[in-house]
Design a protein around this motif. Structure first.
Motif, PDB file in Angstrom:
ATOM      1  N   PHE A   1       0.846  -1.186   0.000  1.00 41.83           N
ATOM      2  CA  PHE A   1       0.000   0.000   0.000  1.00 41.83           C
ATOM      3  C   PHE A   1       0.887   1.243   0.000  1.00 41.83           C
ATOM      4  O   PHE A   1       1.250   1.758   1.051  1.00 41.83           O
TER       5      PHE A   1
ATOM      6  N   GLY B   1      -0.116   3.764  -5.862  1.00 44.58           N
ATOM      7  CA  GLY B   1      -0.404   2.378  -6.227  1.00 44.58           C
ATOM      8  C   GLY B   1      -1.887   2.168  -6.471  1.00 44.58           C
ATOM      9  O   GLY B   1      -2.735   2.925  -6.001  1.00 44.58           O
ATOM     10  N   SER B   2      -2.206   1.119  -7.204  1.00 51.74           N
ATOM     11  CA  SER B   2      -3.598   0.791  -7.508  1.00 51.74           C
ATOM     12  C   SER B   2      -4.089  -0.289  -6.549  1.00 51.74           C
ATOM     13  O   SER B   2      -3.367  -1.243  -6.248  1.00 51.74           O
ATOM     14  N   VAL B   3      -5.314  -0.130  -6.052  1.00 48.93           N
ATOM     15  CA  VAL B   3      -5.913  -1.094  -5.130  1.00 48.93           C
ATOM     16  C   VAL B   3      -7.368  -1.318  -5.535  1.00 48.93           C
ATOM     17  O   VAL B   3      -8.055  -0.389  -5.944  1.00 48.93           O
TER      18      VAL B   3
ATOM     19  N   ILE C   1      -3.843  -5.957  -4.417  1.00 48.84           N
ATOM     20  CA  ILE C   1      -2.786  -4.952  -4.440  1.00 48.84           C
ATOM     21  C   ILE C   1      -1.545  -5.599  -5.034  1.00 48.84           C
ATOM     22  O   ILE C   1      -1.144  -6.673  -4.599  1.00 48.84           O
ATOM     23  N   LYS C   2      -0.998  -5.013  -6.088  1.00 48.67           N
ATOM     24  CA  LYS C   2       0.206  -5.545  -6.745  1.00 48.67           C
ATOM     25  C   LYS C   2       0.073  -7.029  -7.067  1.00 48.67           C
ATOM     26  O   LYS C   2       0.910  -7.835  -6.693  1.00 48.67           O
TER      27      LYS C   2
END
Length: 69
Positions: free
Chosen positions: A32, A36-38, A52-53
């Motif tokens: 996090f 970043g994309s979540v 996440i990732k």
């Protein structure tokens, strides 16, 4: 807004990770990080499952409230 208010399946970009230094470090180690994309997969009781990732992570809603998107 906090991550807990995001609809399931809706990708979001992390704007800020709040909380004490230990909490921020813990969340950053999980992936996090700002920018970043979540994506919220599901919310069950007091926990959330998020993508996440390219990983699925379960976090408590108290932690999710510290993640602003």
């Amino acid at each position: 807004m906090p991550l807990t208010m995001v609809n399931e399946g809706e990708p979001s970009i992390i704007k800020k990770v709040g909380g004490k230094q230990d909490t921020r470090r813990f969340l950053e180690n999980l992936g996090f990080v700002t920018g970043g994309s979540v994506t919220v997969v599901s919310q069950i009781g007091g926990s959330m499952i998020v993508n996440i990732k390219d990983s699925r992570v379960a976090i408590g809603k108290d932690m999710a409230n510290k993640i602003l998107v």
